[in-house]
Design a protein around this motif. Structure first.
Motif, PDB file in Angstrom:
ATOM      1  N   ASP A  93       0.859  -1.189   0.000  1.00 63.07           N
ATOM      2  CA  ASP A  93       0.000   0.000   0.000  1.00 63.07           C
ATOM      3  C   ASP A  93       0.894   1.237   0.000  1.00 63.07           C
ATOM      4  OD1 ASP A  93      -2.008   1.842   0.216  1.00 63.07           O
ATOM      5  OD2 ASP A  93      -2.527   1.374   2.293  1.00 63.07           O
ATOM      6  N   ASN A 124      -0.301   2.416  -5.802  1.00 65.84           N
ATOM      7  CA  ASN A 124      -1.684   2.887  -5.825  1.00 65.84           C
ATOM      8  C   ASN A 124      -1.968   3.749  -7.052  1.00 65.84           C
ATOM      9  OD1 ASN A 124      -2.211   1.546  -3.417  1.00 65.84           O
ATOM     10  ND2 ASN A 124      -1.764   3.332  -2.144  1.00 65.84           N
ATOM     11  N   LYS A 125      -0.971   4.512  -7.484  1.00 65.76           N
ATOM     12  CA  LYS A 125      -1.129   5.294  -8.715  1.00 65.76           C
ATOM     13  C   LYS A 125      -1.346   4.384  -9.918  1.00 65.76           C
ATOM     14  CE  LYS A 125       1.363   9.669  -7.994  1.00 65.76           C
ATOM     15  NZ  LYS A 125       2.510  10.475  -8.474  1.00 65.76           N
ATOM     16  N   THR A 182      -4.841   2.955  -9.885  1.00 63.20           N
ATOM     17  CA  THR A 182      -5.777   3.976 -10.370  1.00 63.20           C
ATOM     18  C   THR A 182      -5.719   4.101 -11.884  1.00 63.20           C
ATOM     19  OG1 THR A 182      -5.612   5.216  -8.303  1.00 63.20           O
ATOM     20  CG2 THR A 182      -6.406   6.421 -10.219  1.00 63.20           C
ATOM     21  N   LYS A 224     -10.880  -4.771  -4.159  1.00 64.24           N
ATOM     22  CA  LYS A 224     -10.043  -5.103  -3.015  1.00 64.24           C
ATOM     23  C   LYS A 224     -10.746  -6.159  -2.190  1.00 64.24           C
ATOM     24  CE  LYS A 224      -7.379  -3.096   0.783  1.00 64.24           C
ATOM     25  NZ  LYS A 224      -6.954  -1.848   1.471  1.00 64.24           N
ATOM     26  N   TYR A 237      -6.099  -8.079  -4.130  1.00 63.77           N
ATOM     27  CA  TYR A 237      -7.025  -7.486  -5.088  1.00 63.77           C
ATOM     28  C   TYR A 237      -7.331  -8.494  -6.197  1.00 63.77           C
ATOM     29  CZ  TYR A 237      -5.885  -2.753  -3.324  1.00 63.77           C
ATOM     30  OH  TYR A 237      -5.709  -1.632  -2.554  1.00 63.77           O
ATOM     31  N   GLU A 276       5.578   1.360   2.980  1.00 60.79           N
ATOM     32  CA  GLU A 276       4.204   1.359   3.477  1.00 60.79           C
ATOM     33  C   GLU A 276       4.137   1.663   4.970  1.00 60.79           C
ATOM     34  OE1 GLU A 276       0.766  -2.048   4.211  1.00 60.79           O
ATOM     35  OE2 GLU A 276       2.019  -2.194   2.414  1.00 60.79           O
TER      36      GLU A 276
END
Length: 437
Positions: A46, A51-52, A55, A66, A72, A420
């Motif tokens: 994380d 995360n980018k 997205t 998730k 995921y 993270e």
């Protein structure tokens, strides 16, 4: 912009578990574009960079769910390739270095792939030639818009397997070419391929999806193209760069730390490289135990007595992502070390911040630095500094945790890109660190 306030000079103790490997995650996530079937991925870190990318996949039309911490599902059955030519994509894709690896899967499956000039760490020139030369060898046509730095490859009639010799053993370049070749017609051989554990994991995942890749773990890969790939479940390895970071942290702060579930068999020469600096580390099952180095650690010279040189090299050589950690650890060793960073010409420039803290470092040129160890007879002094990139950022954080006084690290978003929930995990083993806006 966030900052860390760190009270240094405190011994730590306890257990810390490494996150999933950032560099593997960026490759694995791009591979979900190769099939319309559902893929489950576990142990995803994380962190900002990952995360980018998630997205970006969502914006491309990938269905993302998730299902648990770090787990995921991804399904790429309705990908909107037209999104690649929008202004929104040019802005989004340009903020992340790992976005380059969506090109290979999209080219293989949809016959075209585009990408703006990728962002990432400012550690020197990071060429993309290997990626695009590989695509051209597979039959794609290349175009580049110099005005807005936009790259494109197209293969209306599909890709054709071929033999190629890479001009450098690029990790992301090899990954991109492999992902393109798995759906090409015929057989592809890639010589001088990168063989890092990240690449091995990607190849194992693709094979579990129905690809036919042999030579995994070597620098000669053979790929027999298949018509389609299916779904799978994949678990990402623990991050070996974070593991190396915690080894360095334990030594610098004279702390007794156990690093849990490190996947020893995938660490290569990393443990022995730290042992050359005099650091004691023990294998306990699949954990690394580092005792408190209350009497310091002494650098081992070469057999002929010459100064120890630690240099980066393609796997199974020492990874360049850990040279910044090694340099910081060397500042308190007994003995001297020559650090030779061969790959990136700006990665050693953060040494001026360590010199401000009292470290004895001679920067010979953009690629080499000689570190004269203090042997803890002169403690580093707290200061205010800014994190220039992910790896320099964690190195400065380690230096601050060992220093006398309270340090401030600015631009910590760089650290968040690769680590993270770092302050919470460090506080759990006794670190005095606070995040401030």
């Amino acid at each position: 912009m966030g900052t860390f306030k760190i009270e240094g000079g405190v011994a730590l103790k306890g257990e810390i578990t490494p996150q999933g490997a950032k560099n593997e995650a960026l490759q694995i996530l791009c591979a979900v574009l190769l099939t319309p079937e559902k893929i489950t991925i576990n142990n995803i870190p994380d962190i900002i960079d990952v995360n980018k990318l998630i997205t970006l996949l969502k914006n491309l039309g990938v269905k993302v769910e998730k299902i648990g911490k770090g787990s995921y599902t991804f399904q790429s059955d309705e990908v909107n390739v037209g999104y690649l030519e929008t202004e929104a994509f040019k802005k989004e894709g340009g903020s992340l270095r790992g976005s380059i690896m969506i090109v290979g899967p999209l080219l293989a499956r949809y016959g075209r792939g585009y990408i703006p000039k990728p962002g990432g760490d400012k550690i020197g020139r990071r060429r993309l030639d290997t990626h695009f030369e590989g695509f051209i060898n597979l039959g794609a046509k290349f175009r580049y818009n110099r005005e807005d730095h936009f790259y494109g490859v197209e293969a209306a009639d599909g890709l054709q397997g071929t033999d190629m010799l890479l001009d450098e053993a690029s990790v992301t370049g090899t990954a991109n070419i492999v992902m393109a070749a798995v759906l090409a017609k015929g057989t592809t051989t890639i010589y001088n391929a990168a063989c890092e554990p990240y690449l091995q994991q990607l190849s194992k995942m693709l094979n579990s999806m129905g690809a036919k890749i042999t030579g995994v773990g070597s620098n000669l890969l053979k790929i027999e193209g298949v018509e389609k790939l299916s779904g799978c479940t994949h678990t990402i390895l623990p991050d070996m760069i974070e593991i190396g970071s915690w080894i360095g942290l334990a030594a610098m702060t004279k702390s007794e730390i156990t690093i849990k579930n490190v996947s020893w068999d995938n660490l290569g020469i990393i443990p022995n490289t730290f042992r050359k600096l005099g650091i004691t580390l023990e294998r306990k099952g699949d954990d690394i135990y580092i005792p408190a180095h209350t009497n310091g650690y002494e650098v081992k010279t070469d057999i002929d007595g010459s100064i120890l040189t630690i240099a980066d090299a393609p796997w199974p050589g020492f990874t360049p992502d850990l040279l910044s950690i090694v340099l910081v650890v060397a500042t308190q060793a007994k003995g001297d070390v020559l650090i030779h960073q061969k790959m990136f010409e700006s990665r050693l420039f953060f040494t001026d911040k360590l010199i401000d803290m009292g470290a004895k470092i001679m920067l010979c040129d953009p690629h080499r630095a000689v570190v004269i160890g203090h042997d803890f007879k002169s403690q580093l002094k707290a200061t205010t500094m800014s994190s220039p990139d992910i790896r320099a950022g964690i190195s400065l954080l380690i230096a601050a945790l060992s220093a006398k006084g309270t340090s401030t690290i600015q631009n910590i978003e760089q650290i968040d890109r690769g680590y993270e929930d770092i302050e919470a995990r460090l506080r759990a083993i006794g670190a005095r660190i606070q995040r401030e806006d």
